[in-house]
Design a protein around this motif. Structure first.
Motif, PDB file in Angstrom:
ATOM      1  N   LEU A   1       0.825  -1.214   0.000  1.00 21.37           N
ATOM      2  CA  LEU A   1       0.000   0.000   0.000  1.00 21.37           C
ATOM      3  C   LEU A   1       0.855   1.258   0.000  1.00 21.37           C
ATOM      4  CD1 LEU A   1      -2.808  -0.962   2.565  1.00 21.37           C
ATOM      5  CD2 LEU A   1      -2.944  -0.946   0.064  1.00 21.37           C
ATOM      6  N   SER A   2       1.922   1.248   0.772  1.00 16.90           N
ATOM      7  CA  SER A   2       2.779   2.426   0.839  1.00 16.90           C
ATOM      8  C   SER A   2       3.343   2.767  -0.532  1.00 16.90           C
ATOM      9  CB  SER A   2       3.925   2.180   1.831  1.00 16.90           C
ATOM     10  OG  SER A   2       3.412   1.966   3.125  1.00 16.90           O
ATOM     11  N   ALA A   3       3.796   1.748  -1.238  1.00 14.40           N
ATOM     12  CA  ALA A   3       4.331   1.979  -2.582  1.00 14.40           C
ATOM     13  C   ALA A   3       3.246   2.485  -3.514  1.00 14.40           C
ATOM     14  CB  ALA A   3       4.943   0.687  -3.125  1.00 14.40           C
ATOM     15  N   GLY A   4       2.043   1.912  -3.402  1.00  9.79           N
ATOM     16  CA  GLY A   4       0.934   2.330  -4.263  1.00  9.79           C
ATOM     17  C   GLY A   4       0.564   3.783  -4.046  1.00  9.79           C
ATOM     18  N   PHE A   5       0.547   4.204  -2.799  1.00 12.15           N
ATOM     19  CA  PHE A   5       0.177   5.590  -2.500  1.00 12.15           C
ATOM     20  C   PHE A   5       1.281   6.569  -2.876  1.00 12.15           C
ATOM     21  CE2 PHE A   5      -3.868   6.451  -0.474  1.00 12.15           C
ATOM     22  CZ  PHE A   5      -4.354   5.193  -0.230  1.00 12.15           C
ATOM     23  N   ARG A   6       2.511   6.091  -2.829  1.00  9.67           N
ATOM     24  CA  ARG A   6       3.629   6.985  -3.138  1.00  9.67           C
ATOM     25  C   ARG A   6       3.816   7.191  -4.636  1.00  9.67           C
ATOM     26  NH1 ARG A   6       6.921   4.954   1.086  1.00  9.67           N
ATOM     27  NH2 ARG A   6       7.005   6.451   2.825  1.00  9.67           N
TER      28      ARG A   6
END
Lengths: 201, 201
Positions: free
Chosen positions: A191-196
DNA sequence: GTCTATACTGAGATAGAC
DNA sequence: GTCTATCTCAGTATAGAC
């Protein structure tokens, strides 16, 4: 007896977790709980309101811990901007806490989503906490276009809901072993990568 | 009459899309289709098998286009390794194609997921295409640990399923307008970044 | 206030006549 | 192939005992 209400709640929680909401009839609940059919309607009003009571009992503590962790993270940051990982940590970690206490809890909550009971029952209990976390995320990702941000929240909720679903529906991924703690860590990275990711428009 | 079967299929598709599977009774279907109740059981066997027939009719072309696009991308790459974006493009684009032809299609397929009918009915029709795309993704992400990869596929399916869900359940994201084409592009960016993130263990 | 017994409505499924 | 009649089981509602 106040005992009747408890017996209904406990039995319903167990059966819903094991079989799902739709597949569990009220007659099965009262049979295993040793109470009368009408007792459910007296204490809760309907099958759906019984579910609502159950969700409140189970989700309340989780959401409280989520908000506490978020607030603690903000305090610890001491003015510095949070990392998205820290926000997801506060959102996901409480599920591990509760899952370690009650094996059926995760399955129970996951089933509610996979059975499509989200709109009427779940939304009500998670709206508050979701608003808070969306605000925190938005603050950390100011450069993301509004529409892109909203859709990513939508994607996240889908992944989160699906992830909470217990083993029964996940057999296809033959080897997905590992504990719940592990699952949360992997989801956090994803999720962190997706949001970034860079947003458009 | 072979007309009876068609009338049932058409009416069921419309009603399932509008109201959902569980909320649509067989008696409503036969009433609006102008046929007899037993006709459904004669032609399909059960309500669930009627749904199965419907999914086959609608998902078949989509999955065929998915596989065709993937194969075309591989050919066009001419030996070069594909980008994850290209793989997701092949997976998601066909939904836009069909959505532009039939407004109700997306809602219909999305509802199946949100109603939890995935395990028994959907899995069967999407297993083949998922296996192919998982293979393609795995080839492009060889450095990702196996467990991490499998979980990310799981996350992806959750996000994908939730995204296909029509407007009714997405009201909370007040402003999520934009067309289906737009939605697909955003999902592609989100998933690509998630899969590209560094994995652990 | 709490609980029991029982009846009501509508669902999906099925057997057998035509 | 089609339709009528009927079966079982679901959730719900109510009357009344304690």
């Amino acid at each position: 007896m106040i005992d009747t209400k408890q017996k209904i709640l406990d039995t319903a929680e167990r059966l819903f977790a094991q079989q799902g909401y739709a597949a569990t009839s009220m007659r099965q609940i009262i049979s295993e709980a040793g109470v009368n059919l009408a007792a459910i309607h007296y204490h809760f009003g309907s099958k759906e309101e019984l579910l609502d009571g159950l969700v409140q009992r189970k989700a309340g503590p989780v959401n409280a811990e989520r908000l506490a962790l978020l607030e603690a993270a903000v305090k610890a940051a001491n003015g510095r901007s949070l990392q998205v990982e820290e926000i997801f940590e506060a959102l996901l970690r409480p599920m591990v806490t509760v899952a370690s206490q009650n094996d059926q809890f995760v399955q129970f909550m996951g089933r509610l989503f996979s059975e499509g009971l989200m709109p009427h029952v779940i939304r009500k209990h998670f709206h508050e906490v979701m608003k808070k976390f969306m605000g925190a995320l938005r603050e950390v990702l100011p450069e993301l276009p509004e529409q892109e941000f909203l859709w990513r929240v939508h994607f996240m909720m889908g992944a989160l809901a699906h992830t909470m679903c217990g083993a029964p529906e996940s057999l296809q991924l033959l080897g997905v072993s590992a504990g719940f703690q592990d699952r949360i860590d992997r989801l956090k990275r994803f999720l962190s990568a997706g949001f970034r990711a860079e947003g458009k428009q």
